[in-house]
Design an enzyme around this catalytic site. Structure first.
Site, PDB file in Angstrom:
ATOM      1  N   ASN A  42      39.172  34.285  40.982  1.00 25.40           N
ATOM      2  CA  ASN A  42      40.013  34.716  42.100  1.00 25.40           C
ATOM      3  C   ASN A  42      39.132  34.869  43.337  1.00 25.40           C
ATOM      4  O   ASN A  42      38.375  35.823  43.441  1.00 25.40           O
ATOM      5  CB  ASN A  42      40.677  36.060  41.729  1.00 25.40           C
ATOM      6  CG  ASN A  42      41.458  36.659  42.892  1.00 25.40           C
ATOM      7  OD1 ASN A  42      41.734  35.978  43.886  1.00 25.40           O
ATOM      8  ND2 ASN A  42      41.814  37.930  42.768  1.00 25.40           N
ATOM      9  N   TRP A  43      39.250  33.907  44.233  1.00 27.47           N
ATOM     10  CA  TRP A  43      38.379  33.913  45.430  1.00 27.47           C
ATOM     11  C   TRP A  43      38.830  34.946  46.457  1.00 27.47           C
ATOM     12  O   TRP A  43      38.121  35.194  47.425  1.00 27.47           O
ATOM     13  CB  TRP A  43      38.361  32.530  46.085  1.00 27.47           C
ATOM     14  CG  TRP A  43      37.788  31.434  45.240  1.00 27.47           C
ATOM     15  CD1 TRP A  43      37.331  31.528  43.942  1.00 27.47           C
ATOM     16  CD2 TRP A  43      37.607  30.074  45.627  1.00 27.47           C
ATOM     17  NE1 TRP A  43      36.888  30.306  43.510  1.00 27.47           N
ATOM     18  CE2 TRP A  43      37.043  29.387  44.533  1.00 27.47           C
ATOM     19  CE3 TRP A  43      37.875  29.352  46.802  1.00 27.47           C
ATOM     20  CZ2 TRP A  43      36.739  28.026  44.572  1.00 27.47           C
ATOM     21  CZ3 TRP A  43      37.580  27.991  46.845  1.00 27.47           C
ATOM     22  CH2 TRP A  43      37.007  27.342  45.733  1.00 27.47           C
ATOM     23  N   LYS A  44      40.019  35.479  46.286  1.00 29.22           N
ATOM     24  CA  LYS A  44      40.587  36.431  47.259  1.00 29.22           C
ATOM     25  C   LYS A  44      40.552  35.817  48.673  1.00 29.22           C
ATOM     26  O   LYS A  44      40.710  34.608  48.809  1.00 29.22           O
ATOM     27  CB  LYS A  44      39.846  37.766  47.203  1.00 29.22           C
ATOM     28  CG  LYS A  44      39.711  38.292  45.779  1.00 29.22           C
ATOM     29  CD  LYS A  44      39.296  39.723  45.731  1.00 29.22           C
ATOM     30  CE  LYS A  44      39.079  40.114  44.289  1.00 29.22           C
ATOM     31  NZ  LYS A  44      38.910  41.533  44.099  1.00 29.22           N
ATOM     32  N   HIS A  72      48.455  41.231  41.435  1.00 25.99           N
ATOM     33  CA  HIS A  72      47.079  41.738  41.556  1.00 25.99           C
ATOM     34  C   HIS A  72      47.138  43.145  42.169  1.00 25.99           C
ATOM     35  O   HIS A  72      47.982  43.419  43.025  1.00 25.99           O
ATOM     36  CB  HIS A  72      46.250  40.796  42.441  1.00 25.99           C
ATOM     37  CG  HIS A  72      44.791  41.104  42.362  1.00 25.99           C
ATOM     38  ND1 HIS A  72      44.227  42.146  43.049  1.00 25.99           N
ATOM     39  CD2 HIS A  72      43.796  40.543  41.643  1.00 25.99           C
ATOM     40  CE1 HIS A  72      42.938  42.204  42.763  1.00 25.99           C
ATOM     41  NE2 HIS A  72      42.651  41.238  41.909  1.00 25.99           N
ATOM     42  N   GLU A 104      45.467  44.507  44.344  1.00 28.01           N
ATOM     43  CA  GLU A 104      45.341  44.537  45.804  1.00 28.01           C
ATOM     44  C   GLU A 104      46.692  44.279  46.463  1.00 28.01           C
ATOM     45  O   GLU A 104      46.885  44.603  47.642  1.00 28.01           O
ATOM     46  CB  GLU A 104      44.262  43.528  46.253  1.00 28.01           C
ATOM     47  CG  GLU A 104      42.868  44.062  45.920  1.00 28.01           C
ATOM     48  CD  GLU A 104      41.818  43.006  45.647  1.00 28.01           C
ATOM     49  OE1 GLU A 104      42.029  41.833  45.989  1.00 28.01           O
ATOM     50  OE2 GLU A 104      40.767  43.374  45.068  1.00 28.01           O
ATOM     51  N   GLU A 129      43.478  44.633  34.308  1.00 21.91           N
ATOM     52  CA  GLU A 129      42.511  44.886  35.376  1.00 21.91           C
ATOM     53  C   GLU A 129      42.579  46.348  35.783  1.00 21.91           C
ATOM     54  O   GLU A 129      43.391  46.708  36.657  1.00 21.91           O
ATOM     55  CB  GLU A 129      42.826  43.992  36.583  1.00 21.91           C
ATOM     56  CG  GLU A 129      42.718  42.523  36.291  1.00 21.91           C
ATOM     57  CD  GLU A 129      42.250  41.753  37.512  1.00 21.91           C
ATOM     58  OE1 GLU A 129      41.240  41.063  37.405  1.00 21.91           O
ATOM     59  OE2 GLU A 129      42.871  41.872  38.586  1.00 21.91           O
ATOM     60  N   GLY A 181      35.960  45.134  41.788  1.00 27.75           N
ATOM     61  CA  GLY A 181      35.060  45.086  42.939  1.00 27.75           C
ATOM     62  C   GLY A 181      34.158  46.295  43.073  1.00 27.75           C
ATOM     63  O   GLY A 181      33.555  46.508  44.124  1.00 27.75           O
ATOM     64  N   SER A 209      34.913  43.601  37.651  1.00 25.56           N
ATOM     65  CA  SER A 209      33.437  43.568  37.726  1.00 25.56           C
ATOM     66  C   SER A 209      32.786  42.844  36.548  1.00 25.56           C
ATOM     67  O   SER A 209      31.693  43.229  36.106  1.00 25.56           O
ATOM     68  CB  SER A 209      32.879  44.988  37.879  1.00 25.56           C
ATOM     69  OG  SER A 209      33.340  45.556  39.096  1.00 25.56           O
ATOM     70  N   GLY A 242      36.518  38.111  40.050  1.00 22.17           N
ATOM     71  CA  GLY A 242      36.554  38.136  41.518  1.00 22.17           C
ATOM     72  C   GLY A 242      35.201  37.745  42.083  1.00 22.17           C
ATOM     73  O   GLY A 242      34.849  36.560  42.171  1.00 22.17           O
ATOM     74  N   GLY A 243      34.399  38.752  42.412  1.00 16.55           N
ATOM     75  CA  GLY A 243      33.112  38.533  43.096  1.00 16.55           C
ATOM     76  C   GLY A 243      32.251  37.453  42.453  1.00 16.55           C
ATOM     77  O   GLY A 243      31.722  36.572  43.149  1.00 16.55           O
TER      78      GLY A 243
HETATM   79  C1  PEP Z   1      39.773  40.574  40.653  1.00 16.73           C
HETATM   80  O1  PEP Z   1      39.908  40.546  41.863  1.00 16.73           O
HETATM   81  O2  PEP Z   1      40.699  40.187  39.941  1.00 16.73           O
HETATM   82  C2  PEP Z   1      38.526  41.090  40.104  1.00 16.73           C
HETATM   83  C3  PEP Z   1      38.478  41.310  38.822  1.00 16.73           C
HETATM   84  O3  PEP Z   1      37.484  41.307  40.995  1.00 16.73           O
HETATM   85  P1  PEP Z   1      35.958  41.644  40.618  1.00 16.73           P
HETATM   86  O4  PEP Z   1      35.544  40.721  39.501  1.00 16.73           O
HETATM   87  O5  PEP Z   1      35.195  41.421  41.861  1.00 16.73           O
HETATM   88  O6  PEP Z   1      35.931  43.074  40.156  1.00 16.73           O
END
Ligand code: PEP
Length: 266
Positions: free
Chosen positions: A12-14, A101, A103, A173, A179, A219, A240-241
């Protein structure tokens, strides 16, 4: 991992990258997956920002890596300024979409009722819908994590028929892990994934629950992925990251493939 379920790892590049760096990242992901002999061993997906979908899709070409949107509208078409329909996603080559998600749930106020509609329209369009669920830190501290997630699951699946949702991937999640660099312990993840599978068993039946993929997000990185993926009810990850670095994303894909092989999958 469980031999019966093929791993799914999504990036997920957001709201990150620009067009050129998104294309570069896609090329690098394809090269790293090919180098590791990983393409085809697992279901990998990338979820770039909407404006880059078409170009990233062209870059993916005929690879097995799925292209996905980070959200979709609950409506099929019409006067919905700024929204993107599942038909439009499919039109530019998407085969997957993230729904709910945190967010969007917490940042934009999307509730289970709306997410139920999105899940229905995405599933009916034949997309692999990655439905996110997860508790906040205060809900976990209050001992309500499993109840909160079960409530989200019931609200989002609602009355949808098993044949409609057979391609859904559930992403657990925990909001406090996204994040933040904090992850659920492999044991806590396993406990929640098993509880999610139990809810799927109640909503549908044990065969459906045994088949459904439940992935972990929060994470995940190249170092911690394998211990999480070794849990029997964890079927991959939403990243994500770490998905913004091709080598890290490929290492996480490799961890998923190896955990699956170790469980007897092929
Ligand atoms: C996400 O945005 O779905 C996510 C899991 O982010 P991160 O891996 O950065 O915690």
């Amino acid at each position: 991992m469980h031999a019966q379920r093929r791993p799914f790892v999504g990036g997920n590049w957001k709201m990150n990258s620009d067009l050129a760096s998104g294309v570069e990242l896609t090329d690098a992901v394809l090269a790293s997956l090919a180098e590791g002999g990983l393409e085809g061993r697992i279901d990998a997906a990338v979820f770039p920002p909407f404006p880059y979908l078409f170009t990233v899709g062209r870059t993916l070409g005929h690879s097995n890596v799925l292209l996905g949107g980070q959200d979709c509208s609950a409506e099929a078409s019409g006067a919905f300024t700024g929204q993107v329909s599942v038909g439009m996603l499919a039109d530019v080559g998407c085969r997957s979409v993230i729904i709910g998600h945190s967010e969007r749930r917490h940042g934009l106020g999307e509730d289970d009722e709306l997410l139920h509609e999105k899940l229905a329209i995405a599933s009916e369009a034949g997309l692999v819908a990655v439905l996110c669920v997860g508790e906040t830190l205060s809900e976990r501290d209050d001992g309500r994590a499993e109840a909160v997630v079960a409530h989200q699951m019931r609200g989002c699946f609602g009355t949808l028929k098993p044949e409609t949702v057979d391609r859904v991937v559930v992403a657990y999640e925990p909001v406090w892990a996204i994040g933040t660099g904090r992850t659920a312990s492999p044991e806590d993840a396993q406990r929640m994934h098993s509880s999610i599978r139990a809810v799927l068993g109640q909503l549908y039946d044990s065969r459906f629950a045994a088949k459904a993929r439940v992935i972990y997000g929060g994470s995940v990185n190249a170092k911690n992925a394998r211990a999480i993926f070794d849990q029997p009810d964890v079927d991959g990850g939403l990243i994500g990251g770490a998905s913004l670095k091709a080598d890290d994303f490929a290492s996480i894909c490799r961890a998923a493939a190896e955990a699956w092989t170790a469980s007897g999958g092929h």
